[in-house]
Design a protein around this motif. Structure first.
Motif, PDB file in Angstrom:
ATOM      1  N   ASN A   1      10.544   1.997 -11.617  1.00 37.48           N
ATOM      2  CA  ASN A   1       9.387   2.857 -11.349  1.00 37.48           C
ATOM      3  C   ASN A   1       8.714   2.519 -10.026  1.00 37.48           C
ATOM      4  O   ASN A   1       8.104   3.372  -9.396  1.00 37.48           O
ATOM      5  CB  ASN A   1       8.376   2.755 -12.493  1.00 37.48           C
ATOM      6  CG  ASN A   1       7.247   3.758 -12.359  1.00 37.48           C
ATOM      7  OD1 ASN A   1       7.479   4.956 -12.278  1.00 37.48           O
ATOM      8  ND2 ASN A   1       6.018   3.260 -12.344  1.00 37.48           N
ATOM      9  N   SER A   2       8.826   1.259  -9.598  1.00 41.98           N
ATOM     10  CA  SER A   2       8.231   0.871  -8.314  1.00 41.98           C
ATOM     11  C   SER A   2       8.762   1.736  -7.179  1.00 41.98           C
ATOM     12  O   SER A   2       8.011   2.142  -6.285  1.00 41.98           O
ATOM     13  CB  SER A   2       8.536  -0.600  -8.023  1.00 41.98           C
ATOM     14  OG  SER A   2       7.731  -1.459  -8.795  1.00 41.98           O
ATOM     15  N   SER A   3      10.057   2.013  -7.205  1.00 40.54           N
ATOM     16  CA  SER A   3      10.664   2.824  -6.145  1.00 40.54           C
ATOM     17  C   SER A   3      10.156   4.262  -6.195  1.00 40.54           C
ATOM     18  O   SER A   3       9.918   4.887  -5.157  1.00 40.54           O
ATOM     19  CB  SER A   3      12.188   2.795  -6.280  1.00 40.54           C
ATOM     20  OG  SER A   3      12.676   1.496  -6.053  1.00 40.54           O
ATOM     21  N   LEU A   4       9.998   4.775  -7.410  1.00 39.93           N
ATOM     22  CA  LEU A   4       9.546   6.158  -7.551  1.00 39.93           C
ATOM     23  C   LEU A   4       8.116   6.341  -7.054  1.00 39.93           C
ATOM     24  O   LEU A   4       7.820   7.311  -6.345  1.00 39.93           O
ATOM     25  CB  LEU A   4       9.661   6.581  -9.010  1.00 39.93           C
ATOM     26  CG  LEU A   4      11.070   6.585  -9.612  1.00 39.93           C
ATOM     27  CD1 LEU A   4      11.021   6.985 -11.078  1.00 39.93           C
ATOM     28  CD2 LEU A   4      11.991   7.513  -8.839  1.00 39.93           C
ATOM     29  N   VAL A   5       7.225   5.414  -7.412  1.00 43.34           N
ATOM     30  CA  VAL A   5       5.823   5.596  -7.050  1.00 43.34           C
ATOM     31  C   VAL A   5       5.608   5.410  -5.544  1.00 43.34           C
ATOM     32  O   VAL A   5       4.804   6.131  -4.946  1.00 43.34           O
ATOM     33  CB  VAL A   5       4.889   4.668  -7.853  1.00 43.34           C
ATOM     34  CG1 VAL A   5       4.965   4.980  -9.336  1.00 43.34           C
ATOM     35  CG2 VAL A   5       5.179   3.205  -7.600  1.00 43.34           C
ATOM     36  N   ILE A   6       6.329   4.475  -4.921  1.00 46.05           N
ATOM     37  CA  ILE A   6       6.101   4.308  -3.486  1.00 46.05           C
ATOM     38  C   ILE A   6       6.727   5.461  -2.710  1.00 46.05           C
ATOM     39  O   ILE A   6       6.173   5.916  -1.698  1.00 46.05           O
ATOM     40  CB  ILE A   6       6.597   2.944  -2.971  1.00 46.05           C
ATOM     41  CG1 ILE A   6       5.989   2.702  -1.582  1.00 46.05           C
ATOM     42  CG2 ILE A   6       8.125   2.869  -2.915  1.00 46.05           C
ATOM     43  CD1 ILE A   6       6.091   1.296  -1.086  1.00 46.05           C
ATOM     44  N   ALA A   7       7.854   5.980  -3.181  1.00 46.94           N
ATOM     45  CA  ALA A   7       8.463   7.131  -2.509  1.00 46.94           C
ATOM     46  C   ALA A   7       7.528   8.333  -2.569  1.00 46.94           C
ATOM     47  O   ALA A   7       7.371   9.060  -1.577  1.00 46.94           O
ATOM     48  CB  ALA A   7       9.804   7.462  -3.135  1.00 46.94           C
ATOM     49  N   LYS A   8       6.890   8.533  -3.713  1.00 44.63           N
ATOM     50  CA  LYS A   8       5.940   9.655  -3.844  1.00 44.63           C
ATOM     51  C   LYS A   8       4.738   9.460  -2.928  1.00 44.63           C
ATOM     52  O   LYS A   8       4.301  10.404  -2.251  1.00 44.63           O
ATOM     53  CB  LYS A   8       5.465   9.800  -5.291  1.00 44.63           C
ATOM     54  CG  LYS A   8       4.507  10.966  -5.494  1.00 44.63           C
ATOM     55  CD  LYS A   8       4.039  11.077  -6.927  1.00 44.63           C
ATOM     56  CE  LYS A   8       3.180  12.330  -7.130  1.00 44.63           C
ATOM     57  NZ  LYS A   8       2.015  12.398  -6.202  1.00 44.63           N
ATOM     58  N   ALA A   9       4.192   8.241  -2.902  1.00 45.95           N
ATOM     59  CA  ALA A   9       3.031   7.975  -2.056  1.00 45.95           C
ATOM     60  C   ALA A   9       3.366   8.174  -0.582  1.00 45.95           C
ATOM     61  O   ALA A   9       2.565   8.719   0.185  1.00 45.95           O
ATOM     62  CB  ALA A   9       2.532   6.554  -2.301  1.00 45.95           C
ATOM     63  N   LEU A  10       4.539   7.748  -0.172  1.00 50.15           N
ATOM     64  CA  LEU A  10       4.965   7.942   1.213  1.00 50.15           C
ATOM     65  C   LEU A  10       5.127   9.420   1.528  1.00 50.15           C
ATOM     66  O   LEU A  10       4.693   9.904   2.585  1.00 50.15           O
ATOM     67  CB  LEU A  10       6.283   7.208   1.453  1.00 50.15           C
ATOM     68  CG  LEU A  10       6.218   5.683   1.456  1.00 50.15           C
ATOM     69  CD1 LEU A  10       7.615   5.099   1.298  1.00 50.15           C
ATOM     70  CD2 LEU A  10       5.567   5.159   2.740  1.00 50.15           C
ATOM     71  N   ASN A  11       5.748  10.146   0.607  1.00 49.23           N
ATOM     72  CA  ASN A  11       5.945  11.578   0.808  1.00 49.23           C
ATOM     73  C   ASN A  11       4.608  12.306   0.878  1.00 49.23           C
ATOM     74  O   ASN A  11       4.419  13.203   1.709  1.00 49.23           O
ATOM     75  CB  ASN A  11       6.798  12.147  -0.315  1.00 49.23           C
ATOM     76  CG  ASN A  11       7.203  13.583  -0.068  1.00 49.23           C
ATOM     77  OD1 ASN A  11       7.862  13.890   0.925  1.00 49.23           O
ATOM     78  ND2 ASN A  11       6.812  14.481  -0.967  1.00 49.23           N
ATOM     79  N   ASP A  12       3.668  11.917   0.007  1.00 50.60           N
ATOM     80  CA  ASP A  12       2.339  12.545   0.014  1.00 50.60           C
ATOM     81  C   ASP A  12       1.625  12.310   1.343  1.00 50.60           C
ATOM     82  O   ASP A  12       0.846  13.152   1.798  1.00 50.60           O
ATOM     83  CB  ASP A  12       1.488  11.994  -1.127  1.00 50.60           C
ATOM     84  CG  ASP A  12       1.952  12.475  -2.496  1.00 50.60           C
ATOM     85  OD1 ASP A  12       2.755  13.428  -2.549  1.00 50.60           O
ATOM     86  OD2 ASP A  12       1.522  11.881  -3.509  1.00 50.60           O
ATOM     87  N   ALA A  13       1.874  11.146   1.971  1.00 49.82           N
ATOM     88  CA  ALA A  13       1.244  10.827   3.253  1.00 49.82           C
ATOM     89  C   ALA A  13       2.052  11.337   4.436  1.00 49.82           C
ATOM     90  O   ALA A  13       1.705  11.070   5.587  1.00 49.82           O
ATOM     91  CB  ALA A  13       1.052   9.316   3.370  1.00 49.82           C
ATOM     92  N   ARG A  14       3.130  12.047   4.141  1.00 46.74           N
ATOM     93  CA  ARG A  14       4.032  12.606   5.164  1.00 46.74           C
ATOM     94  C   ARG A  14       4.685  11.512   6.022  1.00 46.74           C
ATOM     95  O   ARG A  14       4.904  11.693   7.225  1.00 46.74           O
ATOM     96  CB  ARG A  14       3.294  13.631   6.037  1.00 46.74           C
ATOM     97  CG  ARG A  14       2.759  14.821   5.242  1.00 46.74           C
ATOM     98  CD  ARG A  14       2.203  15.916   6.130  1.00 46.74           C
ATOM     99  NE  ARG A  14       1.667  17.015   5.366  1.00 46.74           N
ATOM    100  CZ  ARG A  14       2.399  17.994   4.798  1.00 46.74           C
ATOM    101  NH1 ARG A  14       3.717  17.998   4.953  1.00 46.74           N
ATOM    102  NH2 ARG A  14       1.811  18.972   4.118  1.00 46.74           N
TER     103      ARG A  14
END
Length: 282
Positions: free
Chosen positions: A228-241
């Motif tokens: 899950n660590s990979s999923l949440v950081i990927a989403k946060a990065l994507n949200d910040a463009r």
């Protein structure tokens, strides 16, 4: 000529070549070992990926420089082994990875950060290392704007922290090197851990992701307890463009490094090699 003498000369030559190819740098000027002090404690044990060498205590943080075996591409990679911030899996997630990267033309800096249970000190160790490497980029024949971090498990956590906390001063400046930027130019997280410590397993609050966070490559599997660590950081990065490439396989587990016999271990190096070329070398 005496055969023993010839052997002695060959041994000296081997030691000289080894020392030329692998320089050790202690990162804190007031914390270097004397000849009578133990630098580090190591043990060996068997895990699913085979025998691994574990460093169980680091009192004198350092990095080892691995020079490219082929033509240098001018990129520096600071490798951070995992081990739950308790130990360093120094061969599985360090030395073996460094050897692989040098075959591709990268200059590698294998970090032995503070353990056990020294998360704050480990972050300072990595930030200081980035600054030293950038300050000495000309010496190492790398581009000062192409210095990144690569971490496994807890080393992935550490790499993510350094990639998001570079603007936060976490230790007192000790010399001119500490005025150099500690921002990585890219970040690679291989089965990272501890990035989902927020409410309802959301991103760890310590991580401050902005549009200036460096681009990241993230790799993990769904059967990894830390996946899950990979999923949440990927989403946060994507949200910040922030540019992010996520690979999330079905099988592989955790702690496999790049040793053969594991589908994930055989997949991520090829995917990362392509990403690095696309991101840094084109």
């Amino acid at each position: 000529m005496n055969n023993n003498y010839i052997f002695f000369l060959l041994l000296l030559t081997m030691i000289s070549v080894h020392s030329q190819n692998k320089e050790t740098v202690y990162i804190w000027p007031d914390k270097t070992p004397s000849n009578d002090q133990i630098i580090e404690k190591t043990t060996q044990s068997r895990v699913s990926s085979g025998m691994i060498t574990k460093i169980t205590e680091v009192k004198y943080p350092s990095f080892t420089v691995y020079k490219p075996k082929s033509i240098s591409n001018g990129v520096g990679v600071i490798v951070n082994p995992g081990g739950g911030y308790n130990i360093l899996a120094i061969d599985l997630e360090g030395e073996e990875v460094a050897e692989w990267l040098t075959e591709l033309g990268y200059t590698v800096f294998l970090l032995k950060y503070s353990v056990p249970k020294k998360e704050a000190e480990a972050l300072n160790d990595l930030k200081r290392t980035i600054r030293i490497v950038r300050n000495d980029a000309e010496k190492y024949k790398i581009d000062a704007a192409k210095i990144g971090v690569l971490g496994f498990s807890a080393g992935g956590s550490l790499s993510a922290r350094a990639s998001t906390l570079y603007n936060k001063e976490t230790y007192t400046e000790i010399d001119a090197i500490d005025t150099v930027s500690s921002r990585p130019d890219f970040s690679v997280l291989i089965y990272p851990a501890y990035l989902d410590k927020g409410e309802n397993y959301s991103i760890t609050p310590e991580l401050k992701i902005t549009k200036n966070t460096p681009p990241m490559f993230v790799f993990a599997t769904s059967d990894d307890a830390h996946g899950n660590s990979s999923l949440v950081i990927a989403k946060a990065l994507n949200d910040a463009r922030v540019p992010v490439e996520l690979h999330f396989l079905t099988d592989g587990g955790h702690g496999y490094g790049l040793r053969t016999g594991n589908v994930a271990a055989e997949a991520w190096p090829k995917l990362l090699e392509a990403w690095l070329k696309k991101t840094l070398l084109n």
